[in-house]
Design a protein around this motif. Structure first.
Motif, PDB file in Angstrom:
ATOM      1  N   VAL A  53     -33.511 -47.588  -6.359  1.00 48.20           N
ATOM      2  CA  VAL A  53     -32.058 -47.714  -6.276  1.00 48.20           C
ATOM      3  C   VAL A  53     -31.500 -48.214  -7.613  1.00 48.20           C
ATOM      4  O   VAL A  53     -30.443 -47.775  -8.061  1.00 48.20           O
ATOM      5  CB  VAL A  53     -31.638 -48.639  -5.113  1.00 48.20           C
ATOM      6  CG1 VAL A  53     -30.122 -48.762  -5.040  1.00 48.20           C
ATOM      7  CG2 VAL A  53     -32.203 -48.117  -3.792  1.00 48.20           C
ATOM      8  N   ARG A 100     -36.851 -52.132  -4.696  1.00 43.30           N
ATOM      9  CA  ARG A 100     -35.604 -51.404  -4.889  1.00 43.30           C
ATOM     10  C   ARG A 100     -35.423 -50.883  -6.297  1.00 43.30           C
ATOM     11  O   ARG A 100     -34.325 -50.595  -6.729  1.00 43.30           O
ATOM     12  CB  ARG A 100     -34.411 -52.290  -4.502  1.00 43.30           C
ATOM     13  CG  ARG A 100     -34.351 -52.548  -3.023  1.00 43.30           C
ATOM     14  CD  ARG A 100     -34.006 -51.337  -2.132  1.00 43.30           C
ATOM     15  NE  ARG A 100     -34.714 -50.107  -2.302  1.00 43.30           N
ATOM     16  CZ  ARG A 100     -35.511 -49.532  -1.385  1.00 43.30           C
ATOM     17  NH1 ARG A 100     -35.713 -50.094  -0.235  1.00 43.30           N
ATOM     18  NH2 ARG A 100     -36.102 -48.386  -1.636  1.00 43.30           N
ATOM     19  N   ARG A 144     -30.130 -39.547  -5.018  1.00 45.64           N
ATOM     20  CA  ARG A 144     -29.724 -40.471  -3.949  1.00 45.64           C
ATOM     21  C   ARG A 144     -30.180 -39.991  -2.577  1.00 45.64           C
ATOM     22  O   ARG A 144     -30.218 -40.764  -1.629  1.00 45.64           O
ATOM     23  CB  ARG A 144     -28.219 -40.703  -3.988  1.00 45.64           C
ATOM     24  CG  ARG A 144     -27.409 -39.480  -3.691  1.00 45.64           C
ATOM     25  CD  ARG A 144     -25.932 -39.705  -3.877  1.00 45.64           C
ATOM     26  NE  ARG A 144     -25.269 -38.418  -3.987  1.00 45.64           N
ATOM     27  CZ  ARG A 144     -24.090 -38.254  -4.503  1.00 45.64           C
ATOM     28  NH1 ARG A 144     -23.419 -39.274  -4.955  1.00 45.64           N
ATOM     29  NH2 ARG A 144     -23.555 -37.054  -4.567  1.00 45.64           N
ATOM     30  N   TYR A 149     -30.886 -45.357  -9.898  1.00 43.20           N
ATOM     31  CA  TYR A 149     -29.642 -44.641  -9.606  1.00 43.20           C
ATOM     32  C   TYR A 149     -28.449 -45.401 -10.179  1.00 43.20           C
ATOM     33  O   TYR A 149     -27.574 -44.820 -10.835  1.00 43.20           O
ATOM     34  CB  TYR A 149     -29.493 -44.441  -8.090  1.00 43.20           C
ATOM     35  CG  TYR A 149     -28.267 -43.657  -7.730  1.00 43.20           C
ATOM     36  CD1 TYR A 149     -28.248 -42.279  -7.891  1.00 43.20           C
ATOM     37  CD2 TYR A 149     -27.127 -44.279  -7.253  1.00 43.20           C
ATOM     38  CE1 TYR A 149     -27.120 -41.535  -7.581  1.00 43.20           C
ATOM     39  CE2 TYR A 149     -25.997 -43.548  -6.944  1.00 43.20           C
ATOM     40  CZ  TYR A 149     -25.991 -42.177  -7.106  1.00 43.20           C
ATOM     41  OH  TYR A 149     -24.878 -41.442  -6.806  1.00 43.20           O
TER      42      TYR A 149
END
Length: 134
Positions: A30, A27, A106, A33
């Motif tokens: 993510v 991850r 995203r 982000y």
């Protein structure tokens, strides 16, 4: 429901969440982000510290408080923030600060996000969150 706004606390909680995601190899995309969201909240906290206030609703398109990187940096570059904005401007005037970060990431496939970018965003987010209040 209306939420209270606490940009400093928001920056810190997003930074903490990003660190948890970063530690999970699967991850890191993510995490990248969320590091950007943490950095944006920190920048906006410093904007408040410099005396800036959000514009009226009819001017949101030009309001830095509602902008994201890279537009956020562009909107802030030419503002006269004075001495109280010195720390903030050190980040904003750095062309490498949060470069390649964009909210459109995203929607991408996770492996489109370069790990080197995430590592850089991680360090930059830690630096800018740590600069709140200085």
């Amino acid at each position: 429901m209306a939420y209270g706004i606490d940009l400093s606390a928001s920056a810190r909680r997003h930074l903490e969440a990003a660190h948890v995601l970063y530690d999970d190899e699967k991850r890191r995309d993510v995490a990248g982000y969320v590091y950007g969201i943490a950095a944006e909240c920190a920048v906006k906290a410093m904007m408040r510290e410099a005396g800036m206030q959000p514009l009226t609703k009819d001017k949101r398109r030009e309001d830095p408080f509602y902008a994201h990187f890279p537009e956020l940096k562009t909107l802030l570059r030419d503002l006269p923030l004075g001495r109280r904005g010195t720390t903030l401007m050190k980040f904003i005037e750095n062309p490498n600060f949060m470069s390649q970060w964009d909210t459109d990431m995203r929607y991408c496939k996770g492996d489109d996000i370069n790990r080197n970018w995430v590592d850089r965003w991680r360090n930059q987010a830690k630096d800018v969150v740590g600069a709140i209040g200085t």
